[in-house]
Design a protein around this motif. Structure first.
Motif, PDB file in Angstrom:
ATOM      1  N   ASP A   1       4.684  10.521  -6.303  1.00 28.22           N
ATOM      2  CA  ASP A   1       5.788  10.845  -7.210  1.00 28.22           C
ATOM      3  C   ASP A   1       5.306  11.155  -8.632  1.00 28.22           C
ATOM      4  O   ASP A   1       6.002  11.848  -9.399  1.00 28.22           O
ATOM      5  N   SER A   2       4.157  10.653  -8.980  1.00 29.35           N
ATOM      6  CA  SER A   2       3.685  10.852 -10.368  1.00 29.35           C
ATOM      7  C   SER A   2       3.138  12.258 -10.609  1.00 29.35           C
ATOM      8  O   SER A   2       2.949  12.665 -11.761  1.00 29.35           O
TER       9      SER A   2
ATOM     10  N   ARG B   1       0.834  -1.213   0.000  1.00 31.37           N
ATOM     11  CA  ARG B   1       0.000   0.000   0.000  1.00 31.37           C
ATOM     12  C   ARG B   1       0.862   1.254   0.000  1.00 31.37           C
ATOM     13  O   ARG B   1       0.560   2.254  -0.688  1.00 31.37           O
ATOM     14  N   LYS B   2       1.972   1.221   0.717  1.00 35.74           N
ATOM     15  CA  LYS B   2       2.880   2.373   0.755  1.00 35.74           C
ATOM     16  C   LYS B   2       3.491   2.618  -0.627  1.00 35.74           C
ATOM     17  O   LYS B   2       3.616   3.783  -1.079  1.00 35.74           O
ATOM     18  N   VAL B   3       3.867   1.522  -1.311  1.00 34.39           N
ATOM     19  CA  VAL B   3       4.450   1.659  -2.644  1.00 34.39           C
ATOM     20  C   VAL B   3       3.454   2.319  -3.587  1.00 34.39           C
ATOM     21  O   VAL B   3       3.805   3.222  -4.385  1.00 34.39           O
ATOM     22  N   ARG B   4       2.190   1.913  -3.502  1.00 34.25           N
ATOM     23  CA  ARG B   4       1.183   2.508  -4.383  1.00 34.25           C
ATOM     24  C   ARG B   4       0.993   4.000  -4.080  1.00 34.25           C
ATOM     25  O   ARG B   4       0.884   4.834  -4.992  1.00 34.25           O
ATOM     26  N   ASP B   5       0.943   4.325  -2.786  1.00 33.24           N
ATOM     27  CA  ASP B   5       0.763   5.731  -2.413  1.00 33.24           C
ATOM     28  C   ASP B   5       1.980   6.563  -2.817  1.00 33.24           C
ATOM     29  O   ASP B   5       1.846   7.733  -3.261  1.00 33.24           O
ATOM     30  N   GLN B   6       3.152   6.003  -2.682  1.00 29.89           N
ATOM     31  CA  GLN B   6       4.375   6.721  -3.038  1.00 29.89           C
ATOM     32  C   GLN B   6       4.404   6.973  -4.542  1.00 29.89           C
ATOM     33  O   GLN B   6       4.829   8.063  -4.995  1.00 29.89           O
ATOM     34  N   LYS B   7       3.944   6.001  -5.321  1.00 31.69           N
ATOM     35  CA  LYS B   7       3.893   6.195  -6.774  1.00 31.69           C
ATOM     36  C   LYS B   7       2.925   7.318  -7.141  1.00 31.69           C
ATOM     37  O   LYS B   7       3.187   8.122  -8.045  1.00 31.69           O
ATOM     38  N   ARG B   8       1.798   7.367  -6.447  1.00 33.54           N
ATOM     39  CA  ARG B   8       0.835   8.446  -6.707  1.00 33.54           C
ATOM     40  C   ARG B   8       1.448   9.801  -6.391  1.00 33.54           C
ATOM     41  O   ARG B   8       1.271  10.774  -7.129  1.00 33.54           O
TER      42      ARG B   8
ATOM     43  N   GLN C   1       0.163  13.184  -9.864  1.00 31.87           N
ATOM     44  CA  GLN C   1      -1.271  13.125 -10.163  1.00 31.87           C
ATOM     45  C   GLN C   1      -2.094  13.856  -9.097  1.00 31.87           C
ATOM     46  O   GLN C   1      -3.198  14.334  -9.383  1.00 31.87           O
TER      47      GLN C   1
END
Length: 283
Positions: free
Chosen positions: A122-123, A113-120, A125
């Motif tokens: 960093d992107s 879940r942290k990886v997904r939030d971090q990608k959001r 969006q």
């Protein structure tokens, strides 16, 4: 005119109660039995049969009471306790293994879940400042949650290692006890085989000697042996019965000394067959 009926007067004393049958002593029973006759050589052979029977009794006792028996029983009790302990530890290890697997899954789930939030984040969006702040707080919260879960997992792993170590020690001790029990049981079986082999030889010899004895003498001996703790015939040596170890009194000695050599004499104390020889002290 009616004649009055006379009543029978009660007896002056109550009738005697029935007396129980009187038990005859061994000596009284022997005096009523006819004197058995047997050649002196047959009486001597009867001692051989007695010796062989006593040896068989000793072999049976050794077979049923092996010296390894108490140690094997103690080992079995110890092994049973170790098996119970190992079973309890195995359950503990299994439970801790499942708990560790669950803790690891929980950590991986939060990390994902942290990886997904971090990608959001960093992107780029997320542009709304409030959403951006909320996402950053969530990442901090996830880091904290990951740390807590990893601490829990490490604690479970420590308990699991302790339980696995204890289980390994108990299992090693159990293997050692099993090996010792197998070694002792092998010794017991080897001893039992030797006893059975000797017993077979003694039985064959006993059958051979018993076949030379008169049937009535052997029947009396067998009956007495059953009644007298395995000893039906004994040597009269120095005026002492070899069966009960009591010395015959002068009166009994006088009676025995006058009896013909082919009379089967019985000990007046224990009732066993007394075999007379030159060692009996009758002269």
């Amino acid at each position: 005119m009616d004649v009055p009926r006379l009543r029978r007067a009660p007896p002056p004393f109550p009738p005697h109660p029935p007396q129980p049958p009187q038990h005859r002593t061994d000596r009284e029973q022997r005096t009523e039995e006819p004197v058995l006759k047997a050649d002196p050589s047959a009486q001597l052979k009867l001692l051989d049969v007695q010796e062989l029977d006593s040896r068989l009794d000793a072999l049976r006792h050794q077979a049923s009471h092996p010296p390894e028996g108490p140690v094997l029983r103690d080992l079995e009790s110890s092994r049973a306790a170790l098996r119970d302990q190992a079973a309890d530890l195995q359950i503990q290890v299994d439970d801790l293994t499942r708990a560790q697997r669950k803790a690891d899954d929980d950590v991986e789930q939060v990390k994902g879940r942290k990886v997904r939030d971090q990608k959001r984040l960093d992107s780029g969006q997320v542009t709304n400042p409030k959403d951006l702040e909320r996402l950053q707080h969530e990442l901090v919260s996830l880091d904290r949650r990951i740390g807590e879960l990893e601490d829990t997992e490490l604690e479970i792993m420590a308990h699991l290692e302790d339980a696995q170590r204890d289980l390994a020690e108990v299992q090693a001790h159990l293997v050692e006890q099993d090996a010792k029990a197998q070694e002792l049981d092998a010794t017991r079986l080897e001893r039992l085989g030797g006893l059975r082999a000797e017993g077979g030889e003694v039985v064959a010899r006993r059958k051979e000697v018993a076949a030379t004895l008169p049937a009535d003498l052997l029947a009396l001996y067998e009956r007495l042996r059953e009644q007298k703790n395995g000893v039906g015939a004994a040597l009269l040596r120095q005026r002492r019965c070899g069966g009960c170890s009591l010395e015959l009194n002068s009166g009994d000695l006088a009676v025995v000394s006058k009896q013909p050599a082919d009379d089967v004499v019985r000990c007046e104390e224990c009732g066993r067959i007394l075999v007379r020889t030159e060692e009996s002290g009758l002269r």
